[in-house]
Design an enzyme around this catalytic site. Structure first.
Site, PDB file in Angstrom:
ATOM      1  N   SER A   1      41.999  92.748  29.233  1.00 53.56           N
ATOM      2  CA  SER A   1      43.350  92.530  29.798  1.00 53.56           C
ATOM      3  C   SER A   1      43.995  91.285  29.186  1.00 53.56           C
ATOM      4  O   SER A   1      45.190  91.257  28.933  1.00 53.56           O
ATOM      5  CB  SER A   1      43.284  92.418  31.318  1.00 53.56           C
ATOM      6  OG  SER A   1      42.665  91.215  31.724  1.00 53.56           O
ATOM      7  N   ASN A   2      43.190  90.256  28.900  1.00 57.08           N
ATOM      8  CA  ASN A   2      43.756  89.067  28.240  1.00 57.08           C
ATOM      9  C   ASN A   2      44.150  89.386  26.807  1.00 57.08           C
ATOM     10  O   ASN A   2      45.175  88.903  26.319  1.00 57.08           O
ATOM     11  CB  ASN A   2      42.742  87.923  28.263  1.00 57.08           C
ATOM     12  CG  ASN A   2      42.811  87.138  29.559  1.00 57.08           C
ATOM     13  OD1 ASN A   2      43.775  86.420  29.796  1.00 57.08           O
ATOM     14  ND2 ASN A   2      41.830  87.302  30.402  1.00 57.08           N
TER      15      ASN A   2
ATOM     16  N   ARG B   1      29.490  86.632  24.899  1.00 57.70           N
ATOM     17  CA  ARG B   1      28.304  86.157  24.189  1.00 57.70           C
ATOM     18  C   ARG B   1      28.446  84.662  23.942  1.00 57.70           C
ATOM     19  O   ARG B   1      29.512  84.209  23.492  1.00 57.70           O
ATOM     20  CB  ARG B   1      28.141  86.866  22.831  1.00 57.70           C
ATOM     21  CG  ARG B   1      28.100  88.375  22.895  1.00 57.70           C
ATOM     22  CD  ARG B   1      26.966  88.918  23.699  1.00 57.70           C
ATOM     23  NE  ARG B   1      25.646  88.623  23.112  1.00 57.70           N
ATOM     24  CZ  ARG B   1      24.509  88.899  23.737  1.00 57.70           C
ATOM     25  NH1 ARG B   1      24.518  89.413  24.949  1.00 57.70           N
ATOM     26  NH2 ARG B   1      23.351  88.646  23.172  1.00 57.70           N
TER      27      ARG B   1
ATOM     28  N   ASN C   1      39.380  79.716  23.795  1.00 58.21           N
ATOM     29  CA  ASN C   1      38.759  80.543  24.824  1.00 58.21           C
ATOM     30  C   ASN C   1      39.544  80.374  26.112  1.00 58.21           C
ATOM     31  O   ASN C   1      40.156  79.322  26.351  1.00 58.21           O
ATOM     32  CB  ASN C   1      37.296  80.110  25.055  1.00 58.21           C
ATOM     33  CG  ASN C   1      36.598  80.973  26.104  1.00 58.21           C
ATOM     34  OD1 ASN C   1      36.708  82.188  26.104  1.00 58.21           O
ATOM     35  ND2 ASN C   1      35.904  80.317  27.022  1.00 58.21           N
TER      36      ASN C   1
ATOM     37  N   HIS D   1      38.906  80.459  30.208  1.00 59.74           N
ATOM     38  CA  HIS D   1      37.803  80.395  31.165  1.00 59.74           C
ATOM     39  C   HIS D   1      38.408  80.403  32.574  1.00 59.74           C
ATOM     40  O   HIS D   1      39.364  79.661  32.834  1.00 59.74           O
ATOM     41  CB  HIS D   1      36.989  79.115  30.925  1.00 59.74           C
ATOM     42  CG  HIS D   1      35.845  78.952  31.865  1.00 59.74           C
ATOM     43  ND1 HIS D   1      34.667  79.656  31.741  1.00 59.74           N
ATOM     44  CD2 HIS D   1      35.703  78.166  32.955  1.00 59.74           C
ATOM     45  CE1 HIS D   1      33.853  79.303  32.728  1.00 59.74           C
ATOM     46  NE2 HIS D   1      34.445  78.405  33.473  1.00 59.74           N
TER      47      HIS D   1
ATOM     48  N   THR E   1      34.189  74.428  21.347  1.00 61.60           N
ATOM     49  CA  THR E   1      33.304  73.465  20.679  1.00 61.60           C
ATOM     50  C   THR E   1      31.863  73.912  20.974  1.00 61.60           C
ATOM     51  O   THR E   1      31.658  74.789  21.813  1.00 61.60           O
ATOM     52  CB  THR E   1      33.541  72.046  21.239  1.00 61.60           C
ATOM     53  OG1 THR E   1      33.401  72.101  22.665  1.00 61.60           O
ATOM     54  CG2 THR E   1      34.927  71.544  20.869  1.00 61.60           C
TER      55      THR E   1
HETATM   56  C1  GRF Z   1      38.583  87.040  32.738  1.00 63.64           C
HETATM   57  O1  GRF Z   1      38.403  86.477  34.019  1.00 63.64           O
HETATM   58  C2  GRF Z   1      38.458  85.948  31.702  1.00 63.64           C
HETATM   59  O2  GRF Z   1      38.831  84.682  32.211  1.00 63.64           O
HETATM   60  C3  GRF Z   1      37.010  85.948  31.402  1.00 63.64           C
HETATM   61  O3  GRF Z   1      36.684  87.330  31.341  1.00 63.64           O
HETATM   62  C4  GRF Z   1      37.423  87.976  32.398  1.00 63.64           C
HETATM   63  C5  GRF Z   1      37.859  89.364  31.969  1.00 63.64           C
HETATM   64  O4  GRF Z   1      38.801  89.201  30.946  1.00 63.64           O
HETATM   65  N1  GRF Z   1      36.730  85.257  30.178  1.00 63.64           N
HETATM   66  P1  GRF Z   1      39.506  90.496  30.250  1.00 63.64           P
HETATM   67  O5  GRF Z   1      40.156  91.312  31.345  1.00 63.64           O
HETATM   68  O6  GRF Z   1      38.411  91.301  29.565  1.00 63.64           O
HETATM   69  O7  GRF Z   1      40.502  89.904  29.316  1.00 63.64           O
END
Ligand code: GRF
Length: 194
Positions: free
Chosen positions: A12-13, A90, A106, A108, A140
């Site tokens: 989704s991101n 990973r 990244n 988080h 990092t």
């Molecule tokens: C999200 O909460 C993101 O912050 C974390 O993985 C989760 C799922 O992200 N890193 P996405 O929907 O696969 O982008």
């Protein structure tokens, strides 16, 4: 600016980033790369005409350097100016991170430096925090530890569960990551707070 996006799941991101890089935006997604062949984000990226690839970590069974060498080689082919980790699950070793130093971001799901690692929302609720959120940072070698480029905050409600909090934070992730990448694409690394 050529952007490669690394995913492990639904992406989704990745979609929020890809859909933001249009028109006059100086960045374009040149590759969506997953370590999991069944990552839902691969299909969604392909449907948008974005090149996709998979470097499955399982055949490398614990030989992390070999997996990362394959990942690195596939990325070099795409020649990205910036790598965005987006739900990529990973842990990357110092060797890999140093090869892309300053060119890898990244997102988080916590207000770093609080709650590095996993289960961030449950930990924030259990600690009785009044707010949670998400952070975009430069990658990092230390996990979830690089310079912060942006944060977005959400209040923690009284009847909050990790699931309800994750859903509200995710909405903010989809605002924050594109905003940070748009600013970084102009060469500006000043922090954004939403
Ligand atoms: C999200 O909460 C993101 O912050 C974390 O993985 C989760 C799922 O992200 N890193 P996405 O929907 O696969 O982008």
């Amino acid at each position: 600016m050529r952007v490669a996006i690394l995913i492990s799941g639904g992406g989704s991101n990745m979609l929020a980033l890809a859909d933001s890089m249009t028109g006059a935006h100086p960045a374009r997604p040149v590759l969506v790369l997953s370590n999991k062949p069944d990552a839902g984000g691969l299909e969604k990226a392909a449907a948008r005409g974005i090149a996709t690839a998979c470097v499955d970590h399982r055949p490398f069974r614990g030989d992390r350097p070999a997996f990362e060498a394959a990942l690195h080689d596939r990325l070099v082919q795409a020649a990205p100016d910036l790598i965005c980790l987006a739900g990529f699950m990973r842990v990357l070793t110092e060797n890999f991170v140093e090869a892309w130093a300053g060119r890898m971001l990244n997102i988080h799901p916590s207000l770093l430096p609080k709650y590095r690692g996993l289960d961030t929302h449950a930990r924030a609720i259990a600690a009785g925090d009044s707010e949670a959120g998400c952070t975009v940072h430069e990658v990092t070698p230390a996990l979830d530890d690089g310079p912060v480029l942006g944060q977005a905050r959400v209040p923690i409600r009284t009847d909050e569960t990790p699931e309800t909090l994750a859903a509200r934070v995710l909405v903010q992730e989809h605002r924050l990551y594109p905003a940070v990448v748009a600013r970084v694409a102009t060469g500006d690394r000043r922090r954004i707070d939403l």
